[in-house]
Write a protein that holds these residues in place. Structure first.
Motif, mmCIF file in Angstrom:
data_model
loop_
_atom_site.group_PDB
_atom_site.id
_atom_site.type_symbol
_atom_site.label_atom_id
_atom_site.label_comp_id
_atom_site.label_asym_id
_atom_site.label_seq_id
_atom_site.Cartn_x
_atom_site.Cartn_y
_atom_site.Cartn_z
ATOM 1 N N TYR A 170 0.826 -1.209 0.000
ATOM 2 C CA TYR A 170 0.000 0.000 0.000
ATOM 3 C C TYR A 170 0.861 1.260 0.000
ATOM 4 O O TYR A 170 0.542 2.254 -0.657
ATOM 5 C CB TYR A 170 -0.903 0.016 1.230
ATOM 6 C CG TYR A 170 -2.115 -0.900 1.140
ATOM 7 C CD1 TYR A 170 -2.383 -1.640 -0.008
ATOM 8 C CD2 TYR A 170 -2.997 -1.018 2.203
ATOM 9 C CE1 TYR A 170 -3.473 -2.475 -0.083
ATOM 10 C CE2 TYR A 170 -4.109 -1.848 2.138
ATOM 11 C CZ TYR A 170 -4.335 -2.580 0.989
ATOM 12 O OH TYR A 170 -5.424 -3.395 0.927
ATOM 13 N N GLN A 171 1.984 1.207 0.725
ATOM 14 C CA GLN A 171 2.871 2.362 0.769
ATOM 15 C C GLN A 171 3.547 2.582 -0.586
ATOM 16 O O GLN A 171 3.660 3.720 -1.058
ATOM 17 C CB GLN A 171 3.919 2.170 1.865
ATOM 18 C CG GLN A 171 3.330 2.204 3.267
ATOM 19 C CD GLN A 171 4.361 1.911 4.341
ATOM 20 O OE1 GLN A 171 5.495 1.562 4.047
ATOM 21 N NE2 GLN A 171 3.969 2.040 5.599
ATOM 22 N N TYR A 173 0.308 2.670 -3.560
ATOM 23 C CA TYR A 173 -0.715 3.709 -3.419
ATOM 24 C C TYR A 173 -0.208 4.989 -2.781
ATOM 25 O O TYR A 173 -0.946 5.980 -2.695
ATOM 26 C CB TYR A 173 -1.886 3.177 -2.583
ATOM 27 C CG TYR A 173 -2.612 2.003 -3.184
ATOM 28 C CD1 TYR A 173 -2.817 1.904 -4.565
ATOM 29 C CD2 TYR A 173 -3.098 0.980 -2.385
ATOM 30 C CE1 TYR A 173 -3.489 0.823 -5.116
ATOM 31 C CE2 TYR A 173 -3.783 -0.111 -2.924
ATOM 32 C CZ TYR A 173 -3.969 -0.179 -4.289
ATOM 33 O OH TYR A 173 -4.638 -1.251 -4.832
ATOM 34 N N LEU A 213 0.460 5.527 0.375
ATOM 35 C CA LEU A 213 -0.134 5.789 1.678
ATOM 36 C C LEU A 213 0.939 5.940 2.746
ATOM 37 O O LEU A 213 2.016 5.365 2.641
ATOM 38 C CB LEU A 213 -1.083 4.657 2.080
ATOM 39 C CG LEU A 213 -2.270 4.369 1.151
ATOM 40 C CD1 LEU A 213 -3.182 3.320 1.794
ATOM 41 C CD2 LEU A 213 -3.070 5.637 0.844
ATOM 42 N N ASN A 214 0.626 6.717 3.773
ATOM 43 C CA ASN A 214 1.584 6.861 4.879
ATOM 44 C C ASN A 214 1.552 5.624 5.775
ATOM 45 O O ASN A 214 0.725 4.721 5.589
ATOM 46 C CB ASN A 214 1.303 8.142 5.680
ATOM 47 C CG ASN A 214 -0.083 8.139 6.321
ATOM 48 O OD1 ASN A 214 -0.569 7.106 6.793
ATOM 49 N ND2 ASN A 214 -0.730 9.285 6.334
ATOM 50 N N ASP A 237 -1.959 5.055 7.821
ATOM 51 C CA ASP A 237 -3.096 4.646 6.983
ATOM 52 C C ASP A 237 -2.917 3.236 6.442
ATOM 53 O O ASP A 237 -3.844 2.417 6.463
ATOM 54 C CB ASP A 237 -3.278 5.630 5.820
ATOM 55 C CG ASP A 237 -3.785 6.991 6.283
ATOM 56 O OD1 ASP A 237 -4.039 7.133 7.497
ATOM 57 O OD2 ASP A 237 -3.926 7.896 5.445
ATOM 58 N N SER A 238 -1.719 2.941 5.950
ATOM 59 C CA SER A 238 -1.471 1.607 5.381
ATOM 60 C C SER A 238 -1.546 0.533 6.453
ATOM 61 O O SER A 238 -2.006 -0.581 6.200
ATOM 62 C CB SER A 238 -0.107 1.573 4.683
ATOM 63 O OG SER A 238 0.930 1.886 5.589
ATOM 64 N N GLU A 273 -8.226 6.737 -6.845
ATOM 65 C CA GLU A 273 -7.805 7.817 -5.953
ATOM 66 C C GLU A 273 -7.532 7.206 -4.580
ATOM 67 O O GLU A 273 -8.276 7.413 -3.616
ATOM 68 C CB GLU A 273 -8.894 8.895 -5.861
ATOM 69 C CG GLU A 273 -9.080 9.724 -7.106
ATOM 70 C CD GLU A 273 -7.889 10.630 -7.392
ATOM 71 O OE1 GLU A 273 -7.139 10.926 -6.433
ATOM 72 O OE2 GLU A 273 -7.720 11.038 -8.547
ATOM 73 N N GLU A 306 -5.462 7.657 -2.033
ATOM 74 C CA GLU A 306 -5.301 8.466 -0.822
ATOM 75 C C GLU A 306 -6.622 9.088 -0.388
ATOM 76 O O GLU A 306 -6.935 9.137 0.805
ATOM 77 C CB GLU A 306 -4.233 9.538 -1.056
ATOM 78 C CG GLU A 306 -2.830 8.962 -1.221
ATOM 79 C CD GLU A 306 -1.769 10.034 -1.346
ATOM 80 O OE1 GLU A 306 -1.513 10.726 -0.343
ATOM 81 O OE2 GLU A 306 -1.198 10.178 -2.445
ATOM 82 N N ALA A 352 -8.746 6.272 1.068
ATOM 83 C CA ALA A 352 -8.221 5.882 2.382
ATOM 84 C C ALA A 352 -8.660 6.882 3.441
ATOM 85 O O ALA A 352 -9.087 6.494 4.543
ATOM 86 C CB ALA A 352 -6.704 5.791 2.332
ATOM 87 N N ASN A 353 -8.563 8.162 3.131
ATOM 88 C CA ASN A 353 -8.936 9.207 4.086
ATOM 89 C C ASN A 353 -10.403 9.103 4.480
ATOM 90 O O ASN A 353 -10.757 9.173 5.657
ATOM 91 C CB ASN A 353 -8.645 10.582 3.479
ATOM 92 C CG ASN A 353 -9.021 11.706 4.430
ATOM 93 O OD1 ASN A 353 -8.599 11.719 5.578
ATOM 94 N ND2 ASN A 353 -9.830 12.632 3.956
#
Length: 473
Positions: A301-302, A305, A307-308, A311-312, A334, A336, A339-340
């Motif tokens: 995921y990092q 995508y 992601l930080n 989140d991941s 999209e 990020e 995920a948010n």
């Protein structure tokens, strides 16, 4: 002071039937309705191994990086206790199917490897219920249910590490669909072996705390034992090996029996079952059935995508959540943004409604329609959140709600300039404060614009135009 902790975890396997008979493996049925002559130990009955249970057990062994034994036997562990009517338990003594594994957890400083000494498969026992009038009621529905016992090395150093290890272990078992891990139903239970060594090198005898059925109980029991054992050492007492139980009401561990001598279970080979020989193909087939494990998914995921770490980590830990996320990303690229919204709005609603991800009424189609409105700046974040709260329950079309309620974001610069001029005329003191260097005034003015536009103004555009207009005055 140093704390030394080892765990013995019993995890029931997610099979439809019991380990050595065809009785159903179900929770919550009327007492003693899921039993037969075999699991009750009637004379003349013979065990038949559950192939699915063995597959799930080996799947767990592989998931914890264990060495898998390809030739093994079962043993009889003999003891006389009401929870097993036949007087012995079918288990594995000296030939566990899996050995030398590990699970990495996040400790205070870095990743920590907790070694797994062995995993063996066995049958569960019945359930005893002790009544207030001194009677004991026995339910044998659970007797014969397949389970694995996971025994760690004494690598755990604190109550918080033990709790983290158990949480991660249960998550992995659920992730690979080996066990549902429902501690409240007894599907996952834990025995804790704990002792401490003081700064002078004096070591207290090990205390085994039996049948803990919640993460909280494990953590609190260890913390209590640390305190109790330290007090003993300060008095010069090292005690002897004990078996104790956790009493939730008093918040203490209570002595059950001393362990000056090991129990003599008089192990013998289970002569009614042949040796089990596993082919390379059988093990390879199980390996191929394993899903992508959480840590691998987190790293993907990092990388894939962007992601930080936080989140991941959250999205990868729960299999259902990760599948939900990936399905949305496959339809709307999209990652990020998705995920948010999942980690804030969706999980908040799931928690409020006390539902599982599979129970969400909101379709992917309508969720994505709302996210597209946000992405295209056709609606403000605040108004989008209001709509989300509604469609999460109703699954209505967000575009329809936006238009019916006049929530569409207005990006027209002429409209914004006119509105901002009105706001500035109404707030002359704010103009002076801004020119005096009070930057917080800008946020207040943007808030006034949003209020007067009923949330329709684009806040980023409003911020930009307010600065321009202030500079002119």
């Amino acid at each position: 002071m140093k704390t030394i902790i080892g765990l013995e975890i019993h995890a029931e396997l997610s099979t439809k039937t019991k380990m050595f008979c065809s009785c159903k493996n179900e929770f919550g049925q009327a007492p003693n309705t899921l039993v037969c002559p075999t699991c009750l130990g009637f004379v003349g009955t013979f065990p038949r191994i559950n192939r699915k249970a063995l597959q799930l057990a080996i799947k767990a062994g592989i998931a914890f990086d264990c060495d898998i034994r390809q030739s093994m036997k079962f043993d009889r562990k003999k003891y006389f206790y009401p929870d097993l009517t036949k007087g012995f338990q079918i288990t594995q003594q000296d030939e566990p199917f899996a050995e030398n594994g590990y699970l990495e957890i996040e400790s205070e400083d870095d990743l920590k490897k907790i070694r797994i000494q062995r995993i063996h498969v066995e049958e569960d026992t019945g359930k005893s219920t002790h009544t207030d009038d001194g009677k004991t009621l026995l339910d044998y529905n659970r007797a014969g249910v397949p389970l694995i016992e996971i025994v760690t090395k004494p690598d755990i150093s604190s109550a918080s590490e033990a709790k983290t290890f158990l949480e991660d272990l249960r998550q992995r078992l659920r992730y690979i669909e080996v066990s549902d891990g429902k501690m409240e139903e007894g599907s996952l239970r834990c025995d804790v072996n704990v002792n401490i060594k003081d700064d002078n090198g004096l070591t207290h005898a090990i205390a085994e705390i039996k049948n803990l059925n919640s993460f909280r109980a494990v953590e609190k029991a260890i913390l209590y034992e640390e305190k109790r054992q330290l007090e003993n050492l300060q008095k010069g007492e090292t005690s002897s090996k004990e078996t104790r139980r956790w009493d939730e009401a008093s918040g203490t561990t209570i002595l059950m029996r001393k362990k000056d001598e090991e129990n003599d279970y008089r192990f013998t080979v289970e002569s009614d079952m042949p040796r089990i020989n596993l082919s390379d193909e059988f093990i390879e087939e199980i390996k191929k059935s394993l899903p992508e494990l959480p840590r691998d998914k987190k790293l993907r995921y990092q990388k894939e995508y962007g992601l930080n770490d936080y989140d991941s980590n959250v999205l990868s830990k729960d299999r259902e959540l990760s599948l939900y996320y990936e399905n949305l990303v496959s339809e709307f690229n999209e990652p990020e943004l998705i995920a948010n919204w999942i980690l804030t709005e969706a999980l908040r609603r799931i928690k409020e409604h006390e539902i599982e991800i599979s129970d969400i009424k909101l379709s992917n189609e309508n969720f994505i329609k709302l996210l597209k409105l946000v992405k295209e700046e056709k609606i403000s974040n605040n108004n989008a959140k209001k709509i989300f709260r509604e469609i999460f329950e109703s699954n209505e079309n967000p575009e329809k709600i936006m238009k019916e309620r006049g929530l569409e974001q207005n990006n027209d610069s002429e409209f914004l300039v006119k509105l901002i001029d009105q706001v500035l005329d109404q707030n002359p003191q704010s103009i002076e404060d801004y020119k005096a260097g009070k930057d917080r005034t800008l946020g207040f003015l943007v808030g006034q614009v949003m209020k007067q536009s009923k949330g329709q103004a684009n806040p980023q555009e409003a911020n930009k135009i307010i600065r321009q207009e202030l500079d002119k005055r």
